[in-house]
Write a protein that holds these residues in place. Structure first.
Motif, PDB file in Angstrom:
ATOM      1  N   SER A 181      68.708  53.214  45.003  1.00 60.85           N
ATOM      2  CA  SER A 181      68.894  52.263  45.804  1.00 60.85           C
ATOM      3  C   SER A 181      68.907  50.567  45.275  1.00 60.85           C
ATOM      4  CB  SER A 181      67.904  52.103  47.058  1.00 60.85           C
ATOM      5  OG  SER A 181      66.643  52.212  46.678  1.00 60.85           O
ATOM      6  N   VAL A 182      69.419  49.663  45.768  1.00 53.46           N
ATOM      7  CA  VAL A 182      69.189  48.259  45.549  1.00 53.46           C
ATOM      8  C   VAL A 182      68.432  47.818  46.347  1.00 53.46           C
ATOM      9  CG1 VAL A 182      70.326  46.170  45.031  1.00 53.46           C
ATOM     10  CG2 VAL A 182      71.476  48.372  44.486  1.00 53.46           C
ATOM     11  N   ILE A 183      67.157  47.164  45.929  1.00 52.58           N
ATOM     12  CA  ILE A 183      66.217  46.518  46.871  1.00 52.58           C
ATOM     13  C   ILE A 183      66.073  45.112  46.575  1.00 52.58           C
ATOM     14  CG2 ILE A 183      63.527  46.268  47.315  1.00 52.58           C
ATOM     15  CD1 ILE A 183      63.378  49.028  46.642  1.00 52.58           C
ATOM     16  N   THR A 184      66.176  44.270  47.408  1.00 55.57           N
ATOM     17  CA  THR A 184      66.418  42.784  47.388  1.00 55.57           C
ATOM     18  C   THR A 184      65.262  42.102  47.966  1.00 55.57           C
ATOM     19  OG1 THR A 184      68.813  42.794  47.188  1.00 55.57           O
ATOM     20  CG2 THR A 184      67.685  40.896  47.707  1.00 55.57           C
ATOM     21  N   LEU A 185      64.601  41.365  47.162  1.00 56.60           N
ATOM     22  CA  LEU A 185      63.179  40.455  47.775  1.00 56.60           C
ATOM     23  C   LEU A 185      64.043  39.070  48.233  1.00 56.60           C
ATOM     24  CD1 LEU A 185      61.646  42.482  45.850  1.00 56.60           C
ATOM     25  CD2 LEU A 185      59.843  41.098  46.872  1.00 56.60           C
ATOM     26  N   VAL A 186      63.613  38.732  49.295  1.00 56.07           N
ATOM     27  CA  VAL A 186      64.155  37.227  49.775  1.00 56.07           C
ATOM     28  C   VAL A 186      62.898  36.370  49.959  1.00 56.07           C
ATOM     29  CG1 VAL A 186      65.301  36.054  51.440  1.00 56.07           C
ATOM     30  CG2 VAL A 186      66.226  38.222  50.715  1.00 56.07           C
ATOM     31  N   ASP A 187      62.699  35.335  49.324  1.00 53.74           N
ATOM     32  CA  ASP A 187      61.974  34.378  49.561  1.00 53.74           C
ATOM     33  C   ASP A 187      61.956  33.477  50.864  1.00 53.74           C
ATOM     34  OD1 ASP A 187      60.191  31.807  49.806  1.00 53.74           O
ATOM     35  OD2 ASP A 187      60.544  31.608  47.464  1.00 53.74           O
ATOM     36  N   ALA A 188      61.344  33.924  52.053  1.00 51.07           N
ATOM     37  CA  ALA A 188      61.390  33.190  53.404  1.00 51.07           C
ATOM     38  C   ALA A 188      61.372  31.770  53.544  1.00 51.07           C
ATOM     39  CB  ALA A 188      60.480  33.685  54.419  1.00 51.07           C
ATOM     40  N   LYS A 189      60.589  31.348  52.467  1.00 53.10           N
ATOM     41  CA  LYS A 189      60.201  29.765  52.557  1.00 53.10           C
ATOM     42  C   LYS A 189      61.472  29.134  51.954  1.00 53.10           C
ATOM     43  CE  LYS A 189      57.606  25.846  52.265  1.00 53.10           C
ATOM     44  NZ  LYS A 189      57.486  25.233  53.892  1.00 53.10           N
ATOM     45  N   HIS A 190      62.213  29.608  50.884  1.00 45.40           N
ATOM     46  CA  HIS A 190      63.174  28.814  49.953  1.00 45.40           C
ATOM     47  C   HIS A 190      64.587  29.530  50.498  1.00 45.40           C
ATOM     48  CE1 HIS A 190      59.535  27.847  47.907  1.00 45.40           C
ATOM     49  NE2 HIS A 190      60.149  26.784  48.053  1.00 45.40           N
TER      50      HIS A 190
END
Length: 350
Positions: free
Chosen positions: A126-135
């Protein structure tokens, strides 16, 4: 030797990839994991985990994990790890690759398909992506890499949600779903994610899932009207609900789903897919589907990344199961009307 599952961890600078990796590397989980970390990135695993002065490319961690720094090319590193595993010099069950925060995941994914030696040793889990909710909104507005990271994701982890309001978090989730409807989204706090939600997701390999993600085609109660849409009146996720939200998004990464109750003509579909991949391949981040094909009682499982695509026969259609083809396309400024019109012409006569 059975194929080694590989998880690709991506996300823009500061999104929390290293925090999640620290958890993988230090937790007592009983799994033997090789972590490949790109030292050319803006972030490196903390110095208490890796000795910065070390000349070693591969470090054995105390909990059975292996940490590996890319000094040459990802292909070389993967080959080296597989060779050491075959010779019994390294003992690991799976690989996690951290990309740099500014990386487009596409070339990393393609590495597993374009090199025969690597394809014979590894399987992309799988490809897991982290996303910074603040920016995230600013990053998605200004950086194509951030948009591509979302487009490639099989699973999205939303970090730093404690720094934004509930309303802003909901609006961001809506935006991410509009860009990539097939990736589940989950808020995480300082990388505290159970490993079972990181590993063995089988999100990338449709052969294991044999279905498009169930969530993919569910119409969100809040985001859609409830009229029936057939394949030639389909709509992009979110296009009916702009008035419900304060933010207008003009992201170039978008998704759309094609559905049809009529089976495809195999030769026509092969020709059309070949043509659009030839023209639009670099902009086609991910595409996959479960297809009803004339001449076979079995489902056809189809998937691709950029110019690389493939299909396999899945199980037989169930006795009472509607034989509906479903294809999802995620890409950069793809001409939805051209795709729909072309796919329509590939259907077998009624």
């Amino acid at each position: 030797m059975s194929l080694i599952p590989a998880t690709i961890l991506t996300g823009f600078l500061g999104s929390g990839k290293t925090t999640l990796l620290k958890r993988v590397l230090t937790e007592t989980h009983g799994q033997k994991i090789a972590v490949i970390e790109n030292e050319f990135g803006e972030e490196n695993i903390d110095s208490d985990l890796l000795v910065a002065e070390s000349k070693e490319q591969i470090l054995q961690m105390s909990n059975g994990c292996v940490c590996c720094t890319i000094r040459e090319d990802l292909r070389d590193t993967l080959r080296l790890l597989a060779a050491k595993k075959r010779k019994g010099l390294l003992d690991f069950e799976r690989v996690v690759i951290e990309t740099t925060g500014l990386a487009d995941p596409g070339p990393v994914v393609q590495t597993f398909f374009m090199d025969d030696e690597i394809a014979e040793s590894y399987l992309v889990d799988s490809v897991i992506t982290l996303v910074d909710a603040k920016h995230a909104n600013e990053q998605l507005d200004t950086r194509q890499e951030a948009r591509r990271q979302v487009g490639f994701a099989d699973q999205i982890f939303l970090s730093k949600t404690d720094l934004v309001s509930e309303q802003d978090k909901d609006a961001l989730i809506h935006r991410l779903k509009h860009m990539n409807p097939r990736a589940p989204i989950r808020a995480v706090h300082f990388g505290e994610v159970p490993l079972k939600e990181v590993l063995d997701l089988r999100g990338f390999n449709l052969n294991d899932k044999l279905e498009v993600d169930p969530e993919l085609l569910k119409e969100d109660d809040h985001d859609y009207d409830h009229e029936h849409h057939d394949h030639d009146h389909g709509h992009e996720h979110g296009e009916h609900c702009a008035h419900l939200h304060h933010h207008h998004y003009d992201d170039d990464v978008k998704s759309f789903v094609f559905r049809s109750e009529r089976p495809f003509d195999p030769a026509k579909l092969e020709d059309f897919i070949g043509a659009i991949v030839n023209i639009y391949g670099p902009r086609m981040l991910r595409y996959k589907g479960v297809l009803a094909m004339k001449g076979t009682e079995r489902k056809v499982i189809f998937q691709g990344v950029h110019q690389l695509m493939g299909s396999d026969l899945g199980p037989e259609w169930g006795k009472d199961e509607p034989r509906q083809s479903r294809m999802v396309f995620i890409g950069i400024d793809l001409p939805r009307d051209i795709f729909f019109q072309g796919l329509e012409q590939c259907l077998a006569p009624a």
